[in-house]
Scaffold this active site. Structure first.
Site, short mmCIF file in Angstrom:
data_model
loop_
_atom_site.label_atom_id
_atom_site.label_comp_id
_atom_site.label_asym_id
_atom_site.label_seq_id
_atom_site.Cartn_x
_atom_site.Cartn_y
_atom_site.Cartn_z
N GLU A 77 39.02 40.95 29.13
CA GLU A 77 37.86 41.10 30.03
C GLU A 77 36.97 42.29 29.67
OE1 GLU A 77 40.92 40.49 31.00
OE2 GLU A 77 40.97 38.83 32.43
N PHE A 116 49.70 39.09 45.31
CA PHE A 116 49.73 38.92 43.87
C PHE A 116 48.32 39.04 43.29
CE2 PHE A 116 49.55 36.08 40.10
CZ PHE A 116 50.33 36.86 39.27
N GLN A 117 48.20 39.87 42.28
CA GLN A 117 46.92 40.14 41.60
C GLN A 117 45.83 40.64 42.56
OE1 GLN A 117 45.98 36.78 38.95
NE2 GLN A 117 47.19 37.80 37.37
N LYS A 122 38.75 34.41 47.42
CA LYS A 122 38.97 33.01 47.07
C LYS A 122 38.56 32.07 48.22
CE LYS A 122 42.37 30.15 44.69
NZ LYS A 122 43.72 30.10 44.10
N MET A 140 35.79 60.85 13.42
CA MET A 140 35.09 61.91 14.14
C MET A 140 36.08 62.94 14.66
SD MET A 140 32.18 63.10 14.77
CE MET A 140 30.71 62.09 14.98
#
Lengths: 230, 569
Positions: B49, B111-112, B161, B473
């Site tokens: 993501e 959950f999640q 949802k 760097m």
């Protein structure tokens, strides 16, 4: 103590810092009321520009979930400690008003104000640190008081124009309204009796005069933004 | 019309002109993924993501439109965080849509479930938690409006949802979004404009500091007109590159930590800085105490909280850069400032001989050579997306950008792993342009999984890995400031050619400068994405360099075979 806003604020602002030399203790209200703003105070204000002092902000915010979190988060990010924060509804539908007190120097205060403005849910902000204001704090103090000490406590309350709102054989609950200094003063004299608990609203502030805090919220004024730029 | 929240979501996106979104499905966003098939929106399946957020960002920067990333709740949402922060720091307009657990489960550690509006609060311009289907359309429309207006930035919309699944009678609304507390447009006051004009007319050694705002507000033509009237030379910030043609005689190049020495010295000598859409970042100013002390400052900026933040200015003009320039141009005097320009040319001094291009050929491949040759071979017309590190600075120094939105890079946050996904996003915004990724071997590996996305989507992106076997760097800082203790900077990488091939893509390796043209030609002739592994000199450093916190004129210069050491002027 209904003092001239400016003077009182300065005294309060330095409670935790160096006090302004010219006003060691808050003067009695009538004297301050009459005195108005003196040059002494103005000089002091200019000298205090770059030092961290307690600043007071008024903000109108949308009354919806999470707004307080956004304000608090913005302050937390800069590691400022909130001295006092009072929030409540206003006479306008969907609009809440908050009074925020924290310690910051002039630059930081200006940046904070500009950043508060950037929050989408903030309708209007103003730093009133240097504006004449009426300021009030309300405290409920539960103090130990039995038959022997009750009269004494009540007498002290009288001096501070505080009132008893609850009484039991062992304790008195006192309500007091006033400036932070006045509340602190009462607290000092009650401490020897034994304070059981205390709660304060935090500072509530309103600018003096007829102006409705410039809260012409229907026209959503952009406050002279150029003020911050030079 | 009866519509579910999931349908309303895409209808609003279509009405906002969205034709591509970058995302990854998951439980809490499944209703939305189920309905997307019925709408004319292309979905690009990312491999992580973070890539989705960077792609949306790259799309936004290349197109000037709002980019969209979609993710599920919990880990999907938290994976977006780095990409959102990158967009925040570079004022890039993106809208991130995340699924959330059902509203009755909020706060139950379901959950999640993660509080993504809480997590993203300090890294978004604004965010929304939507629990009611009726709020989906208005809040999404606000999100797009906030993302693109004023100083642009990322907005996250977290939709539960159950709100996606619920149905209402939906009537699309049009017209302007009105938010009472949001005032994105300002215009500079006449008195301040007059003061600015006076300062500009009186200045003898003025400089324009052109920032990202020039590109964001499409002020390129106005800037050119202003420069040609006033004769004032232009220095650019990293994100400002391309806002003014690099090959224009009055273009000085980049300022700051790895800016050109003469640019930094000119800033220190100037008597007026006209900062346009930039924010005096510490990478631009060095030590603020000794920054341009002789100069008065005019700051044109859309975000008033930037004015007087780092540098105290004499005149602050709050407003859109383009509008403000339009107000200034008629007022300022036509002037010849060739004396000052000649002085800056003097300041160049031995810079040319110190330049790596002047080093006698020693059979080694230098990153600067790669970038210079890439610039030449692509005739300066490619859209280059860089990652973060040494290669990023070399690109900024050696690839001359004459046009805006041709350099996309993570400036403010300095996000390694940005380049490849951002280039994929840019590719969708500009399907007809030649897109090059220039990245290091370290940064590339952070998001290399998106090669798979290139393969699946049939995208053509050229990936030039400037491979020096180090986190270059950081190694350079260790060389300069940590006594050459190379702690955790040597980097073992996979065989990038084989890695490309494993994705069904072409891979090439270049170890000598003379191989560059052929490799570039082969890459351009190959239909899909090509990875070129440039094995460059391992311990090269970016010069000049202003050490963090040092004065701007106090630069570490490239040692040159002609000039004695690197320690003088």
């Amino acid at each position: 103590v209904i003092a001239h806003g400016n003077s009182t604020l300065h005294v309060r602002n330095h409670r935790h810092r160096t006090r302004p030399p010219q006003s060691a203790r808050p003067a009695p209200e009538a004297a301050l009321e009459a005195a108005g703003r003196t040059t002494e105070h103005r000089d002091f204000r200019e000298a205090s520009m770059d030092r961290p002092i307690l600043r007071t902000f008024i903000a109108y915010v949308e009354d919806r979930p999470g707004v307080l979190n956004r304000v608090a988060s913005l302050i937390r990010r800069r590691a400022y400690n909130i001295e006092s924060l009072g929030v409540g509804r206003t006479h306008l539908k969907g609009v809440s008003r908050l009074t925020l007190v924290l310690e910051a120097d002039e630059d930081a205060a200006r940046r904070l104000e500009a950043n508060l403005y950037k929050l989408v849910n903030i309708l209007w902000v103003r730093d009133v640190t240097h504006t004449p204001c009426v300021e009030r704090d309300l405290a409920l103090i539960k103090v130990k008081a039995d038959a022997q000490t009750r009269a004494q406590v009540l007498q002290l309350c009288e001096v501070f124009r505080a009132r008893a709102v609850d009484v039991s054989p062992e304790a008195l609950t006192i309500e007091i309204t006033g400036t932070a200094d006045k509340l602190d003063g009462l607290l000092d004299v009650l401490r020897p009796f034994g304070i059981i608990e205390m709660v304060r609203t935090g500072m509530l502030v309103m600018t003096r005069g007829a102006e409705e805090a410039e809260a012409k919220l229907d026209s959503w004024p952009v406050r002279a933004v150029e003020n911050s730029a030079a | 019309m009866k519509r579910t929240g999931a349908q309303i979501l895409w209808e609003v996106l279509v009405s906002e002109g969205v034709d591509v979104v970058f995302g990854y499905p998951g439980g809490a966003i499944m209703p939305a993924y189920d309905t997307i098939l019925g709408y004319p929106i292309r979905h690009v399946l990312v491999r992580h993501e973070q890539g989705a957020a960077h792609m949306a960002d790259g799309y936004a920067r290349a197109s000037g439109k709002v980019g969209v990333a979609v993710a599920t709740s919990g880990p999907g949402a938290t994976n977006l965080v780095t990409g959102i922060a990158t967009a925040m720091l570079d004022s890039s307009p993106i809208v991130c849509i995340t699924g959330q657990v059902s509203s009755k489960l909020l706060g139950s550690d379901a959950f999640q479930e993660i509080d993504i509006t809480g997590v993203s609060l300090p890294i978004t311009k604004h965010n929304y938690l939507v629990t009611d289907v009726a709020d989906i359309a208005p809040m999404l429309r606000e999100a797009f409006y906030i993302a693109r207006s004023g100083r642009p930035g990322p907005v996250l919309v977290d939709i539960t949802k159950d709100a996606q699944q619920a149905s209402i009678d939906y009537e699309p609304t049009t017209g302007e979004v009105r938010l009472p507390g949001y005032r994105p447009s300002h215009s500079a006051r006449p008195a301040q404009l007059a003061k600015a004009i006076e300062l500009i007319d009186d200045a003898r050694r003025p400089l324009i500091l052109a920032g990202h705002g020039i590109v964001k507000s499409e002020a390129m033509r106005e800037l050119l007109a202003f420069v040609e009237k006033t004769g004032i030379p232009v220095a650019s910030t990293l994100l400002g590159l391309g806002g003014f043609p690099a090959t224009h005689p009055l273009s000085l190049g980049m300022m700051g930590m790895h800016g050109e020495a003469w640019v930094n010295n000119a800033i220190q000598e100037s008597d007026l800085l006209i900062a346009l859409g930039m924010r005096f970042d510490d990478r631009v100013t060095g030590n603020l105490k000794n920054y341009a002390v002789k100069a008065k400052k005019i700051h044109v900026e859309i975000d008033r909280s930037e004015i007087n933040k780092n540098v105290k200015v004499d005149v602050g003009l709050i407003g859109d850069v383009r509008d403000t320039l339009r107000s200034l141009i008629p007022g300022v005097k036509q002037q010849d400032r060739s004396e000052w320009v000649a002085r800056i040319t003097d300041l160049k001094g031995d810079s040319a001989v110190r330049d790596i291009q002047q080093l006698p050929y020693n059979e080694k491949l230098y990153a600067a050579h790669v970038i210079h040759d890439l610039w030449r071979l692509t005739e300066g017309k490619a859209l280059v997306v860089t990652d973060v590190g040494q290669h990023q600075m070399w690109e900024a120094q050696y690839y001359k950008h004459d046009h805006p939105r041709k350099l996309i890079t993570s400036g403010g946050l300095g996000t390694m792993g940005f380049a490849l996904p951002a280039a994929i996003g840019a590719r969708f915004a500009k399907p007809d342009e030649e897109v090059w990724v220039v990245c290091g071997d370290g940064g590339f590996q952070m998001t290399a999984c998106e090669l798979s996305t290139c393969a699946q989507e049939g995208l053509k992106v050229h990936v030039a890995i400037i491979n020096n076997g180090y986190l270059g760097m950081v190694r350079q800082w260790q060389e300069f400031f940590y006594n050459r203790r190379y702690s955790a900077t040597p980097l073992l990488s996979p065989d990038f050619v084989k890695l490309a091939e494993a994705h069904g893509l072409a891979g090439l390796r270049v170890t000598r400068r003379e191989e560059i043209p052929e490799a570039v030609a082969r890459a351009r002739a190959t239909p899909g994405t090509v990875v070129i592994d440039f094995r460059v000199e391992q311990e090269d450093s970016v010069y000049p360099m202003v050490a963090a916190g040092a004065d701007l004129h106090d630069m570490i210069r490239r040692p040159s075979p002609i000039v004695e050491t690197g320690e003088d002027p």
